[in-house]
Design a protein around this motif. Structure first.
Motif, PDB file in Angstrom:
ATOM      1  N   ASN A 327       0.811  -1.219   0.000  1.00  0.00           N
ATOM      2  CA  ASN A 327       0.000   0.000   0.000  1.00  0.00           C
ATOM      3  C   ASN A 327       0.843   1.268   0.000  1.00  0.00           C
ATOM      4  OD1 ASN A 327       1.016   0.013   2.613  1.00  0.00           O
ATOM      5  ND2 ASN A 327      -0.943  -0.497   3.573  1.00  0.00           N
ATOM      6  N   ASP A 328       2.190   1.109  -0.126  1.00  0.00           N
ATOM      7  CA  ASP A 328       3.056   2.279  -0.118  1.00  0.00           C
ATOM      8  C   ASP A 328       3.184   2.915  -1.514  1.00  0.00           C
ATOM      9  OD1 ASP A 328       4.278   0.013  -0.950  1.00  0.00           O
ATOM     10  OD2 ASP A 328       6.203   0.363   0.043  1.00  0.00           O
ATOM     11  N   ASP A 330       1.077   2.925  -5.714  1.00  0.00           N
ATOM     12  CA  ASP A 330       0.097   2.400  -6.688  1.00  0.00           C
ATOM     13  C   ASP A 330       0.630   2.711  -8.080  1.00  0.00           C
ATOM     14  OD1 ASP A 330      -2.088   1.344  -7.931  1.00  0.00           O
ATOM     15  OD2 ASP A 330      -3.403   3.052  -7.554  1.00  0.00           O
ATOM     16  N   LYS A 473       4.891  12.217   0.136  1.00  0.00           N
ATOM     17  CA  LYS A 473       3.760  11.296   0.220  1.00  0.00           C
ATOM     18  C   LYS A 473       2.563  11.871  -0.519  1.00  0.00           C
ATOM     19  CE  LYS A 473       4.968   8.998   4.554  1.00  0.00           C
ATOM     20  NZ  LYS A 473       4.504   8.618   5.923  1.00  0.00           N
ATOM     21  N   GLY A 474       1.986  11.060  -1.382  1.00  0.00           N
ATOM     22  CA  GLY A 474       0.866  11.525  -2.215  1.00  0.00           C
ATOM     23  C   GLY A 474       1.311  12.079  -3.559  1.00  0.00           C
ATOM     24  N   THR A 511      -6.762   8.166  -9.272  1.00  0.00           N
ATOM     25  CA  THR A 511      -5.790   7.066  -9.227  1.00  0.00           C
ATOM     26  C   THR A 511      -4.951   7.068 -10.494  1.00  0.00           C
ATOM     27  OG1 THR A 511      -7.271   5.502 -10.307  1.00  0.00           O
ATOM     28  CG2 THR A 511      -7.453   5.698  -7.908  1.00  0.00           C
ATOM     29  N   GLU A 542       1.906   6.468  -8.080  1.00  0.00           N
ATOM     30  CA  GLU A 542       1.573   7.335  -6.944  1.00  0.00           C
ATOM     31  C   GLU A 542       2.336   6.810  -5.717  1.00  0.00           C
ATOM     32  OE1 GLU A 542      -2.279   9.070  -4.470  1.00  0.00           O
ATOM     33  OE2 GLU A 542      -2.539   7.425  -5.890  1.00  0.00           O
ATOM     34  N   TYR A 543       3.133   7.699  -5.098  1.00  0.00           N
ATOM     35  CA  TYR A 543       3.920   7.295  -3.935  1.00  0.00           C
ATOM     36  C   TYR A 543       3.152   7.645  -2.655  1.00  0.00           C
ATOM     37  CZ  TYR A 543       7.614   7.246  -0.426  1.00  0.00           C
ATOM     38  OH  TYR A 543       8.353   6.997   0.709  1.00  0.00           O
ATOM     39  N   ASN A 544       2.868   6.605  -1.847  1.00  0.00           N
ATOM     40  CA  ASN A 544       2.100   6.815  -0.613  1.00  0.00           C
ATOM     41  C   ASN A 544       2.982   6.786   0.629  1.00  0.00           C
ATOM     42  OD1 ASN A 544      -0.350   6.883  -2.065  1.00  0.00           O
ATOM     43  ND2 ASN A 544      -0.376   4.634  -2.143  1.00  0.00           N
ATOM     44  N   THR A 547       3.573   3.059   5.687  1.00  0.00           N
ATOM     45  CA  THR A 547       2.533   3.262   6.703  1.00  0.00           C
ATOM     46  C   THR A 547       3.090   2.832   8.034  1.00  0.00           C
ATOM     47  OG1 THR A 547       0.815   2.816   5.087  1.00  0.00           O
ATOM     48  CG2 THR A 547       0.181   2.689   7.397  1.00  0.00           C
TER      49      THR A 547
END
Length: 549
Positions: A327-328, A330, A473-474, A511, A542-544, A547
Protein backbone atom coordinates in the motif's frame (compact mmCIF):
# COMPACT_ATOMS: atom_id res chain seq x y z
CA UNK A 1 -34.51 -15.08 -73.29
CA UNK A 2 -32.43 -12.15 -72.11
CA UNK A 3 -29.77 -12.88 -74.77
CA UNK A 4 -32.37 -12.78 -77.62
CA UNK A 5 -33.82 -9.54 -76.29
CA UNK A 6 -30.44 -7.82 -76.21
CA UNK A 7 -29.52 -9.08 -79.71
CA UNK A 8 -32.80 -7.92 -81.23
CA UNK A 9 -32.46 -4.58 -79.49
CA UNK A 10 -29.01 -4.00 -81.01
CA UNK A 11 -30.21 -4.94 -84.52
CA UNK A 12 -33.34 -2.79 -84.21
CA UNK A 13 -31.41 0.23 -82.95
CA UNK A 14 -28.88 -0.11 -85.77
CA UNK A 15 -31.62 -0.25 -88.41
CA UNK A 16 -33.53 2.66 -86.87
CA UNK A 17 -30.44 4.85 -86.65
CA UNK A 18 -29.48 4.14 -90.25
CA UNK A 19 -33.02 4.96 -91.40
CA UNK A 20 -32.99 8.26 -89.50
CA UNK A 21 -29.62 9.10 -91.04
CA UNK A 22 -31.04 8.44 -94.52
CA UNK A 23 -34.04 10.71 -93.89
CA UNK A 24 -31.88 13.50 -92.47
CA UNK A 25 -29.34 13.30 -95.31
CA UNK A 26 -32.17 13.31 -97.88
CA UNK A 27 -33.74 16.40 -96.31
CA UNK A 28 -30.39 18.16 -96.18
CA UNK A 29 -29.69 17.26 -99.83
CA UNK A 30 -33.16 18.48 -100.84
CA UNK A 31 -32.67 21.75 -98.97
CA UNK A 32 -29.25 22.34 -100.54
CA UNK A 33 -30.39 21.40 -104.06
CA UNK A 34 -33.53 23.49 -103.67
CA UNK A 35 -31.60 26.54 -102.48
CA UNK A 36 -29.03 26.24 -105.27
CA UNK A 37 -31.72 25.63 -107.88
CA UNK A 38 -33.83 28.55 -106.70
CA UNK A 39 -30.84 30.90 -106.68
CA UNK A 40 -29.99 29.81 -110.22
CA UNK A 41 -33.62 30.22 -111.25
CA UNK A 42 -33.82 33.77 -109.96
CA UNK A 43 -30.63 34.69 -111.79
CA UNK A 44 -31.99 33.18 -115.03
CA UNK A 45 -35.28 35.02 -114.55
CA UNK A 46 -33.39 38.30 -114.24
CA UNK A 47 -31.50 37.69 -117.49
CA UNK A 48 -34.61 36.43 -119.25
CA UNK A 49 -36.72 39.39 -118.14
CA UNK A 50 -34.00 41.84 -119.11
CA UNK A 51 -33.87 40.39 -122.62
CA UNK A 52 -37.65 40.75 -122.90
CA UNK A 53 -37.55 44.34 -121.64
CA UNK A 54 -34.70 45.22 -123.99
CA UNK A 55 -36.48 43.69 -126.95
CA UNK A 56 -39.68 45.55 -126.04
CA UNK A 57 -37.79 48.79 -125.73
CA UNK A 58 -36.20 48.39 -129.16
CA UNK A 59 -39.43 47.36 -130.90
CA UNK A 60 -41.46 50.13 -129.30
CA UNK A 61 -38.78 52.72 -130.02
CA UNK A 62 -38.74 51.58 -133.65
CA UNK A 63 -42.56 51.81 -133.91
CA UNK A 64 -42.53 55.22 -132.29
CA UNK A 65 -39.83 56.56 -134.61
CA UNK A 66 -41.62 55.15 -137.69
CA UNK A 67 -44.74 57.06 -136.66
CA UNK A 68 -42.97 60.41 -136.29
CA UNK A 69 -42.64 60.09 -132.55
CA UNK A 70 -46.43 59.83 -132.09
CA UNK A 71 -46.43 58.56 -128.43
CA UNK A 72 -46.87 62.07 -127.12
CA UNK A 73 -49.80 62.62 -129.54
CA UNK A 74 -51.56 59.42 -128.32
CA UNK A 75 -51.45 60.73 -124.78
CA UNK A 76 -52.76 64.17 -125.82
CA UNK A 77 -55.65 62.93 -127.97
CA UNK A 78 -56.43 59.66 -126.29
CA UNK A 79 -57.04 58.19 -129.76
CA UNK A 80 -55.57 55.05 -131.24
CA UNK A 81 -54.56 54.25 -134.81
CA UNK A 82 -52.91 51.53 -136.87
CA UNK A 83 -49.46 52.28 -135.46
CA UNK A 84 -50.81 52.19 -131.86
CA UNK A 85 -52.31 48.81 -132.69
CA UNK A 86 -48.88 47.63 -133.92
CA UNK A 87 -47.32 48.77 -130.64
CA UNK A 88 -49.97 46.85 -128.66
CA UNK A 89 -49.63 43.71 -130.81
CA UNK A 90 -45.81 43.73 -130.46
CA UNK A 91 -46.28 44.14 -126.71
CA UNK A 92 -48.55 41.07 -126.56
CA UNK A 93 -46.19 39.11 -128.81
CA UNK A 94 -43.18 39.78 -126.54
CA UNK A 95 -45.27 38.94 -123.46
CA UNK A 96 -46.32 35.60 -124.95
CA UNK A 97 -42.90 34.72 -126.37
CA UNK A 98 -41.16 35.22 -123.04
CA UNK A 99 -43.99 33.98 -120.86
CA UNK A 100 -44.06 37.24 -118.93
CA UNK A 101 -46.59 38.12 -116.28
CA UNK A 102 -47.13 41.57 -117.71
CA UNK A 103 -45.66 44.17 -120.13
CA UNK A 104 -46.46 47.88 -119.86
CA UNK A 105 -45.47 51.14 -121.59
CA UNK A 106 -45.91 54.36 -119.62
CA UNK A 107 -44.70 57.94 -119.42
CA UNK A 108 -43.33 58.92 -116.00
CA UNK A 109 -44.16 62.18 -114.21
CA UNK A 110 -43.16 63.61 -110.86
CA UNK A 111 -45.59 61.63 -108.70
CA UNK A 112 -47.34 59.31 -111.12
CA UNK A 113 -47.15 57.60 -114.48
CA UNK A 114 -49.48 57.76 -117.48
CA UNK A 115 -50.01 54.47 -119.29
CA UNK A 116 -49.76 54.16 -123.05
CA UNK A 117 -50.74 50.51 -123.18
CA UNK A 118 -50.52 47.23 -121.21
CA UNK A 119 -50.88 43.53 -121.88
CA UNK A 120 -53.59 43.58 -119.20
CA UNK A 121 -55.84 45.56 -121.58
CA UNK A 122 -58.92 43.58 -122.60
CA UNK A 123 -59.57 45.93 -125.53
CA UNK A 124 -57.30 48.16 -127.55
CA UNK A 125 -56.51 51.43 -125.76
CA UNK A 126 -58.14 50.36 -122.44
CA UNK A 127 -55.25 51.68 -120.33
CA UNK A 128 -54.42 54.67 -122.56
CA UNK A 129 -54.08 57.86 -120.47
CA UNK A 130 -54.77 56.02 -117.22
CA UNK A 131 -52.54 57.05 -114.32
CA UNK A 132 -51.03 55.24 -111.37
CA UNK A 133 -48.85 56.20 -108.44
CA UNK A 134 -45.38 54.81 -108.07
CA UNK A 135 -45.06 51.56 -106.15
CA UNK A 136 -42.42 51.59 -103.41
CA UNK A 137 -39.04 52.70 -104.78
CA UNK A 138 -40.22 52.36 -108.38
CA UNK A 139 -39.81 56.09 -109.04
CA UNK A 140 -36.03 56.04 -108.66
CA UNK A 141 -35.69 53.07 -111.03
CA UNK A 142 -38.00 54.68 -113.61
CA UNK A 143 -36.00 57.91 -113.43
CA UNK A 144 -32.80 56.00 -114.03
CA UNK A 145 -34.38 54.27 -117.05
CA UNK A 146 -35.37 57.61 -118.56
CA UNK A 147 -31.75 58.74 -118.41
CA UNK A 148 -30.23 55.75 -120.18
CA UNK A 149 -28.73 56.60 -123.56
CA UNK A 150 -29.11 54.50 -126.66
CA UNK A 151 -25.39 53.74 -126.68
CA UNK A 152 -25.53 52.40 -123.16
CA UNK A 153 -28.67 50.41 -123.80
CA UNK A 154 -27.27 48.71 -126.89
CA UNK A 155 -23.67 48.30 -125.70
CA UNK A 156 -22.31 44.94 -126.98
CA UNK A 157 -20.62 44.49 -123.58
CA UNK A 158 -23.57 43.41 -121.45
CA UNK A 159 -21.68 44.16 -118.21
CA UNK A 160 -21.70 47.88 -119.14
CA UNK A 161 -25.45 48.05 -119.75
CA UNK A 162 -27.78 49.49 -117.15
CA UNK A 163 -29.62 46.69 -115.36
CA UNK A 164 -32.52 48.58 -113.82
CA UNK A 165 -34.99 46.25 -112.10
CA UNK A 166 -37.02 45.70 -108.96
CA UNK A 167 -37.81 42.47 -107.09
CA UNK A 168 -40.92 41.97 -104.98
CA UNK A 169 -42.52 39.02 -103.20
CA UNK A 170 -46.15 38.12 -103.95
CA UNK A 171 -47.88 34.94 -102.73
CA UNK A 172 -44.54 33.22 -102.17
CA UNK A 173 -43.27 34.00 -105.67
CA UNK A 174 -40.61 36.53 -106.67
CA UNK A 175 -41.72 39.22 -109.20
CA UNK A 176 -38.81 40.63 -111.26
CA UNK A 177 -39.54 43.85 -113.22
CA UNK A 178 -37.06 45.43 -115.66
CA UNK A 179 -37.34 49.01 -116.87
CA UNK A 180 -35.90 50.06 -120.26
CA UNK A 181 -36.32 53.40 -122.13
CA UNK A 182 -38.42 53.96 -125.26
CA UNK A 183 -36.47 56.37 -127.47
CA UNK A 184 -37.53 58.86 -130.13
CA UNK A 185 -35.69 59.57 -133.37
CA UNK A 186 -33.32 61.89 -131.50
CA UNK A 187 -32.32 59.12 -129.04
CA UNK A 188 -34.25 60.77 -126.22
CA UNK A 189 -36.27 58.68 -123.79
CA UNK A 190 -39.96 59.52 -124.09
CA UNK A 191 -41.47 56.52 -122.25
CA UNK A 192 -40.53 53.41 -120.22
CA UNK A 193 -41.05 49.80 -121.23
CA UNK A 194 -41.62 47.60 -118.11
CA UNK A 195 -41.45 43.80 -118.32
CA UNK A 196 -42.44 41.68 -115.28
CA UNK A 197 -41.80 37.97 -114.77
CA UNK A 198 -43.08 35.78 -111.88
CA UNK A 199 -41.15 32.74 -110.64
CA UNK A 200 -44.37 30.91 -109.77
CA UNK A 201 -44.50 29.71 -113.36
CA UNK A 202 -41.38 27.58 -112.84
CA UNK A 203 -41.62 26.77 -109.13
CA UNK A 204 -43.80 23.78 -109.87
CA UNK A 205 -41.22 22.44 -112.28
CA UNK A 206 -38.47 22.94 -109.73
CA UNK A 207 -40.45 21.29 -106.93
CA UNK A 208 -41.24 18.38 -109.20
CA UNK A 209 -37.57 18.03 -110.05
CA UNK A 210 -36.57 18.20 -106.38
CA UNK A 211 -39.30 15.72 -105.42
CA UNK A 212 -38.11 13.27 -108.04
CA UNK A 213 -34.52 13.74 -106.94
CA UNK A 214 -35.49 13.11 -103.31
CA UNK A 215 -37.40 9.99 -104.32
CA UNK A 216 -34.46 8.60 -106.27
CA UNK A 217 -32.06 9.54 -103.46
CA UNK A 218 -34.27 7.88 -100.85
CA UNK A 219 -34.49 4.74 -102.93
CA UNK A 220 -30.73 4.55 -103.43
CA UNK A 221 -30.03 5.34 -99.79
CA UNK A 222 -32.58 2.82 -98.51
CA UNK A 223 -31.06 0.14 -100.69
CA UNK A 224 -27.62 1.13 -99.39
CA UNK A 225 -28.94 1.02 -95.79
CA UNK A 226 -30.32 -2.49 -96.27
CA UNK A 227 -27.01 -3.69 -97.70
CA UNK A 228 -25.11 -1.89 -94.95
CA UNK A 229 -27.40 -3.33 -92.27
CA UNK A 230 -26.81 -6.91 -93.32
CA UNK A 231 -23.09 -6.21 -93.54
CA UNK A 232 -23.11 -4.76 -90.01
CA UNK A 233 -25.20 -7.67 -88.80
CA UNK A 234 -22.70 -10.16 -90.16
CA UNK A 235 -19.47 -8.40 -89.22
CA UNK A 236 -20.45 -6.57 -86.01
CA UNK A 237 -23.72 -7.68 -84.40
CA UNK A 238 -23.14 -11.42 -84.63
CA UNK A 239 -19.50 -11.25 -83.37
CA UNK A 240 -20.58 -8.92 -80.54
CA UNK A 241 -23.39 -11.33 -79.62
CA UNK A 242 -20.89 -14.18 -79.59
CA UNK A 243 -18.50 -12.17 -77.46
CA UNK A 244 -21.35 -11.36 -75.06
CA UNK A 245 -22.09 -15.06 -74.66
CA UNK A 246 -18.41 -15.64 -73.90
CA UNK A 247 -18.47 -12.92 -71.23
CA UNK A 248 -21.42 -14.64 -69.55
CA UNK A 249 -19.35 -17.80 -69.17
CA UNK A 250 -16.32 -16.09 -67.63
CA UNK A 251 -17.38 -16.89 -64.07
CA UNK A 252 -17.53 -20.59 -64.86
CA UNK A 253 -14.26 -20.42 -66.82
CA UNK A 254 -12.45 -18.85 -63.87
CA UNK A 255 -13.93 -21.41 -61.54
CA UNK A 256 -12.71 -24.26 -63.77
CA UNK A 257 -9.40 -22.46 -64.53
CA UNK A 258 -10.11 -22.74 -68.27
CA UNK A 259 -9.79 -19.81 -70.71
CA UNK A 260 -12.87 -19.11 -72.85
CA UNK A 261 -12.24 -19.51 -76.62
CA UNK A 262 -14.35 -16.83 -78.37
CA UNK A 263 -13.53 -18.16 -81.86
CA UNK A 264 -14.12 -14.73 -83.45
CA UNK A 265 -12.11 -14.11 -86.63
CA UNK A 266 -13.29 -10.88 -88.24
CA UNK A 267 -9.85 -9.43 -89.01
CA UNK A 268 -10.71 -6.07 -87.42
CA UNK A 269 -11.09 -4.32 -84.08
CA UNK A 270 -13.78 -6.77 -82.92
CA UNK A 271 -11.30 -9.62 -83.28
CA UNK A 272 -8.78 -7.54 -81.32
CA UNK A 273 -11.46 -7.07 -78.63
CA UNK A 274 -12.09 -10.83 -78.56
CA UNK A 275 -8.34 -11.54 -78.24
CA UNK A 276 -8.10 -8.92 -75.48
CA UNK A 277 -10.99 -10.61 -73.71
CA UNK A 278 -9.23 -13.98 -73.89
CA UNK A 279 -6.04 -12.36 -72.56
CA UNK A 280 -8.03 -10.72 -69.77
CA UNK A 281 -9.67 -14.08 -68.97
CA UNK A 282 -6.24 -15.70 -68.83
CA UNK A 283 -4.80 -12.89 -66.69
CA UNK A 284 -7.83 -12.99 -64.39
CA UNK A 285 -7.30 -16.68 -63.73
CA UNK A 286 -3.64 -15.92 -63.01
CA UNK A 287 -4.53 -12.99 -60.74
CA UNK A 288 -7.02 -15.09 -58.80
CA UNK A 289 -4.43 -17.85 -58.32
CA UNK A 290 -1.86 -15.26 -57.23
CA UNK A 291 -4.38 -13.57 -54.95
CA UNK A 292 -5.26 -16.90 -53.40
CA UNK A 293 -1.59 -17.53 -52.71
CA UNK A 294 -1.05 -14.01 -51.32
CA UNK A 295 -4.17 -14.29 -49.16
CA UNK A 296 -2.96 -17.56 -47.70
CA UNK A 297 0.47 -16.01 -47.08
CA UNK A 298 -1.15 -12.96 -45.48
CA UNK A 299 -3.27 -15.16 -43.24
CA UNK A 300 -0.11 -16.98 -42.18
CA UNK A 301 1.65 -13.68 -41.47
CA UNK A 302 -1.40 -12.36 -39.62
CA UNK A 303 -1.38 -15.46 -37.49
CA UNK A 304 2.32 -15.02 -36.78
CA UNK A 305 1.88 -11.31 -36.04
CA UNK A 306 -1.01 -12.10 -33.75
CA UNK A 307 1.21 -14.60 -31.97
CA UNK A 308 4.01 -12.01 -31.81
CA UNK A 309 1.59 -9.46 -30.38
CA UNK A 310 0.58 -11.92 -27.72
CA UNK A 311 4.21 -12.69 -26.90
CA UNK A 312 5.08 -8.99 -26.71
CA UNK A 313 2.06 -8.22 -24.56
CA UNK A 314 3.01 -11.12 -22.30
CA UNK A 315 6.45 -9.58 -21.71
CA UNK A 316 4.95 -6.36 -20.34
CA UNK A 317 3.40 -6.25 -16.87
CA UNK A 318 -0.35 -6.19 -17.48
CA UNK A 319 -1.95 -7.42 -14.28
CA UNK A 320 -3.24 -4.68 -12.02
CA UNK A 321 -3.01 -4.03 -9.22
CA UNK A 322 0.54 -5.20 -9.80
CA UNK A 323 1.44 -5.49 -6.11
CA UNK A 324 -1.84 -5.91 -4.24
CA UNK A 325 -0.05 -6.70 -0.98
CA UNK A 326 1.64 -3.28 -0.91
CA UNK A 327 0.00 0.00 0.00
CA UNK A 328 3.06 2.28 -0.12
CA UNK A 329 2.60 2.90 -3.85
CA UNK A 330 0.10 2.40 -6.69
CA UNK A 331 1.19 1.93 -10.26
CA UNK A 332 -0.59 1.56 -13.62
CA UNK A 333 0.67 1.39 -17.24
CA UNK A 334 -0.70 0.87 -20.78
CA UNK A 335 0.58 0.53 -24.34
CA UNK A 336 -1.33 0.91 -27.67
CA UNK A 337 0.93 -0.11 -30.58
CA UNK A 338 0.50 1.71 -33.92
CA UNK A 339 0.94 -1.66 -35.71
CA UNK A 340 0.28 -5.24 -34.62
CA UNK A 341 3.54 -5.10 -32.69
CA UNK A 342 5.30 -1.96 -31.53
CA UNK A 343 8.63 -0.62 -30.38
CA UNK A 344 7.55 1.11 -27.16
CA UNK A 345 7.78 -0.70 -23.85
CA UNK A 346 7.52 -0.14 -20.16
CA UNK A 347 8.53 -2.26 -17.19
CA UNK A 348 8.43 -2.16 -13.41
CA UNK A 349 9.77 -4.72 -10.93
CA UNK A 350 10.85 -5.06 -7.32
CA UNK A 351 14.63 -5.05 -6.92
CA UNK A 352 14.38 -5.85 -3.22
CA UNK A 353 11.87 -5.27 -0.47
CA UNK A 354 12.33 -1.47 -0.53
CA UNK A 355 13.37 -0.65 -4.06
CA UNK A 356 11.19 -0.49 -7.20
CA UNK A 357 12.69 -0.33 -10.69
CA UNK A 358 10.75 1.52 -13.45
CA UNK A 359 11.53 1.65 -17.21
CA UNK A 360 9.89 3.67 -19.99
CA UNK A 361 11.49 3.22 -23.46
CA UNK A 362 10.90 3.88 -27.16
CA UNK A 363 12.74 1.90 -29.87
CA UNK A 364 13.49 3.53 -33.22
CA UNK A 365 11.31 2.19 -36.01
CA UNK A 366 8.06 0.23 -35.95
CA UNK A 367 6.78 -3.27 -36.57
CA UNK A 368 8.53 -6.60 -36.06
CA UNK A 369 12.16 -5.32 -36.13
CA UNK A 370 11.37 -2.75 -33.45
CA UNK A 371 9.54 -5.36 -31.37
CA UNK A 372 12.52 -7.75 -31.49
CA UNK A 373 14.92 -4.95 -30.55
CA UNK A 374 12.51 -3.95 -27.78
CA UNK A 375 12.53 -7.45 -26.26
CA UNK A 376 16.31 -7.57 -26.33
CA UNK A 377 16.59 -4.12 -24.72
CA UNK A 378 13.96 -4.87 -22.07
CA UNK A 379 15.69 -8.05 -20.94
CA UNK A 380 19.07 -6.30 -20.69
CA UNK A 381 17.68 -3.29 -18.81
CA UNK A 382 15.85 -5.45 -16.26
CA UNK A 383 18.80 -7.82 -15.85
CA UNK A 384 21.36 -5.08 -15.07
CA UNK A 385 18.95 -3.19 -12.85
CA UNK A 386 18.17 -6.34 -10.83
CA UNK A 387 21.92 -6.71 -10.32
CA UNK A 388 21.49 -3.57 -8.17
CA UNK A 389 23.45 -1.44 -10.52
CA UNK A 390 22.61 2.25 -10.52
CA UNK A 391 20.53 3.58 -13.45
CA UNK A 392 23.65 5.25 -14.85
CA UNK A 393 25.68 2.03 -14.70
CA UNK A 394 22.85 -0.12 -16.03
CA UNK A 395 22.39 2.13 -19.07
CA UNK A 396 26.10 2.11 -19.83
CA UNK A 397 26.26 -1.70 -19.69
CA UNK A 398 23.18 -2.10 -21.87
CA UNK A 399 24.59 0.42 -24.38
CA UNK A 400 27.87 -1.48 -24.53
CA UNK A 401 26.19 -4.82 -25.21
CA UNK A 402 23.83 -3.43 -27.85
CA UNK A 403 26.65 -1.66 -29.69
CA UNK A 404 28.64 -4.89 -29.86
CA UNK A 405 26.13 -6.34 -32.33
CA UNK A 406 23.80 -3.78 -33.89
CA UNK A 407 24.02 -4.18 -37.72
CA UNK A 408 20.72 -2.35 -38.28
CA UNK A 409 22.02 0.58 -36.18
CA UNK A 410 18.84 0.76 -34.14
CA UNK A 411 18.65 2.65 -30.86
CA UNK A 412 16.27 3.12 -27.95
CA UNK A 413 15.39 6.12 -25.78
CA UNK A 414 15.12 5.12 -22.10
CA UNK A 415 14.01 6.63 -18.84
CA UNK A 416 15.26 4.35 -16.03
CA UNK A 417 14.58 5.03 -12.37
CA UNK A 418 14.88 3.26 -9.02
CA UNK A 419 12.47 4.39 -6.29
CA UNK A 420 13.45 3.98 -2.64
CA UNK A 421 10.09 3.18 -1.08
CA UNK A 422 11.29 4.14 2.39
CA UNK A 423 12.59 7.62 1.54
CA UNK A 424 10.61 8.44 -1.63
CA UNK A 425 13.84 9.27 -3.46
CA UNK A 426 13.94 8.42 -7.18
CA UNK A 427 17.43 7.81 -8.62
CA UNK A 428 17.00 8.14 -12.38
CA UNK A 429 18.85 8.53 -15.68
CA UNK A 430 17.40 9.77 -18.97
CA UNK A 431 18.86 8.43 -22.25
CA UNK A 432 17.25 10.80 -24.77
CA UNK A 433 13.69 10.12 -23.57
CA UNK A 434 10.73 12.46 -22.96
CA UNK A 435 10.76 14.57 -19.81
CA UNK A 436 8.61 13.10 -17.01
CA UNK A 437 5.68 14.97 -15.46
CA UNK A 438 5.67 15.24 -11.67
CA UNK A 439 2.97 16.25 -9.17
CA UNK A 440 4.00 16.71 -5.58
CA UNK A 441 1.37 16.22 -2.89
CA UNK A 442 0.68 19.93 -2.54
CA UNK A 443 1.05 20.90 -6.22
CA UNK A 444 -0.06 20.19 -9.78
CA UNK A 445 1.48 18.26 -12.64
CA UNK A 446 4.52 19.96 -14.21
CA UNK A 447 7.22 18.81 -16.64
CA UNK A 448 10.37 17.92 -14.75
CA UNK A 449 13.43 19.30 -16.57
CA UNK A 450 15.78 16.37 -15.95
CA UNK A 451 19.23 15.76 -17.34
CA UNK A 452 19.20 14.23 -20.83
CA UNK A 453 21.75 11.88 -22.31
CA UNK A 454 22.21 10.20 -25.72
CA UNK A 455 20.03 7.29 -26.85
CA UNK A 456 21.12 3.77 -25.94
CA UNK A 457 22.71 2.00 -28.91
CA UNK A 458 23.58 5.22 -30.73
CA UNK A 459 27.33 4.85 -30.14
CA UNK A 460 29.67 2.89 -27.91
CA UNK A 461 31.36 4.37 -24.85
CA UNK A 462 28.56 6.77 -23.86
CA UNK A 463 28.61 8.05 -20.27
CA UNK A 464 25.20 8.76 -18.77
CA UNK A 465 24.26 11.14 -15.94
CA UNK A 466 21.81 10.36 -13.17
CA UNK A 467 19.87 12.54 -10.79
CA UNK A 468 17.70 12.25 -7.71
CA UNK A 469 14.05 13.25 -7.43
CA UNK A 470 12.39 13.38 -4.01
CA UNK A 471 8.71 12.41 -3.95
CA UNK A 472 6.57 13.49 -1.05
CA UNK A 473 3.76 11.30 0.22
CA UNK A 474 0.87 11.53 -2.22
CA UNK A 475 3.14 12.62 -5.09
CA UNK A 476 2.67 11.22 -8.62
CA UNK A 477 5.10 10.61 -11.49
CA UNK A 478 3.86 10.31 -15.11
CA UNK A 479 6.06 8.71 -17.81
CA UNK A 480 5.22 8.46 -21.52
CA UNK A 481 6.66 8.02 -25.01
CA UNK A 482 6.65 10.57 -27.84
CA UNK A 483 3.47 8.97 -29.27
CA UNK A 484 1.49 11.00 -26.72
CA UNK A 485 2.93 14.46 -27.36
CA UNK A 486 3.25 13.86 -31.13
CA UNK A 487 -0.28 12.51 -31.70
CA UNK A 488 -1.55 14.34 -34.81
CA UNK A 489 -5.06 15.32 -35.86
CA UNK A 490 -6.49 15.70 -39.38
CA UNK A 491 -5.14 19.29 -39.59
CA UNK A 492 -1.62 17.97 -38.85
CA UNK A 493 -1.54 19.67 -35.45
CA UNK A 494 0.43 18.01 -32.63
CA UNK A 495 -1.21 17.17 -29.30
CA UNK A 496 1.87 18.54 -27.53
CA UNK A 497 2.99 18.53 -23.90
CA UNK A 498 0.85 21.57 -22.98
CA UNK A 499 -2.37 19.66 -23.79
CA UNK A 500 -0.90 16.62 -22.03
CA UNK A 501 -0.27 18.60 -18.80
CA UNK A 502 -3.76 20.07 -19.06
CA UNK A 503 -5.27 16.57 -19.34
CA UNK A 504 -3.16 15.39 -16.36
CA UNK A 505 -4.40 18.26 -14.22
CA UNK A 506 -8.04 17.41 -14.93
CA UNK A 507 -7.51 14.07 -13.14
CA UNK A 508 -4.53 14.79 -10.86
CA UNK A 509 -6.43 13.80 -7.69
CA UNK A 510 -7.50 10.46 -9.16
CA UNK A 511 -5.79 7.07 -9.23
CA UNK A 512 -2.99 6.31 -11.71
CA UNK A 513 -5.39 4.21 -13.81
CA UNK A 514 -7.90 7.08 -14.02
CA UNK A 515 -5.12 9.53 -14.86
CA UNK A 516 -3.99 7.41 -17.81
CA UNK A 517 -7.58 7.11 -19.02
CA UNK A 518 -8.00 10.91 -18.87
CA UNK A 519 -4.89 11.44 -21.01
CA UNK A 520 -5.94 8.69 -23.44
CA UNK A 521 -9.42 10.22 -23.81
CA UNK A 522 -7.93 13.67 -24.43
CA UNK A 523 -5.62 12.29 -27.13
CA UNK A 524 -8.45 10.38 -28.84
CA UNK A 525 -10.71 13.43 -28.82
CA UNK A 526 -7.95 15.61 -30.28
CA UNK A 527 -6.90 13.12 -32.98
CA UNK A 528 -10.45 12.24 -34.07
CA UNK A 529 -10.55 10.01 -37.15
CA UNK A 530 -6.88 10.58 -38.05
CA UNK A 531 -4.79 7.36 -38.10
CA UNK A 532 -2.38 6.52 -35.26
CA UNK A 533 1.21 6.70 -36.54
CA UNK A 534 3.10 6.02 -33.32
CA UNK A 535 2.84 3.76 -30.30
CA UNK A 536 1.03 5.30 -27.33
CA UNK A 537 2.65 4.20 -24.05
CA UNK A 538 2.06 5.68 -20.56
CA UNK A 539 2.85 4.87 -16.93
CA UNK A 540 1.85 6.59 -13.71
CA UNK A 541 2.97 5.86 -10.13
CA UNK A 542 1.57 7.34 -6.94
CA UNK A 543 3.92 7.29 -3.94
CA UNK A 544 2.10 6.81 -0.61
CA UNK A 545 5.11 6.18 1.63
CA UNK A 546 5.51 3.65 4.40
CA UNK A 547 2.53 3.26 6.70
CA UNK A 548 3.66 3.43 10.32
CA UNK A 549 2.47 0.47 12.28
Amino acid sequence: MEKTKVTKSLAFKTMLRLFVIVIVLSLIAAAVIGAVSYAGLVNEVRNYTYEAALKGSLVTSSDNQADDNNIENYLKTGKTDKNYENIFLNLMLINDDYGLQCCEIFVPHEDYVTYLTSTNDKVLGESLNKTSKYFGEEKSYVSRAMNVSADTELNPDKSKRENIYTENEKNGAKIVTYYTPVLDSNGKAVAVFAASYSTDKVLGTIFGYIGGLIGVSLGVMLLSVIILYFSIRKHIIKPVTKLTESVRTIKESVKNRQVVNTDIRTGDEIEELAVSFEDMNRDLIGYIDENTRITAEKQRLDTELSLATGIQAGMLPDKFPAFPERNDFDIYASMKPAKEVGGDFYDFFMIDENKLGIVMADVSGKGVPAALFMMHSKILLKSYTLMKKTPKAALEEVNRQICENNPEEMFVTVWLGVLDLETGVFTAANAGHEKPAVKQADGSFELYMDKHGIMVGYMDGIRFKEYELKLTKGAKLFLYTDGVAEATNANEELFGTDRMIEALRTAEDKTPKEILKAVDDAVNKFVGEAPQFDDLTMLCIEYNGKTEE
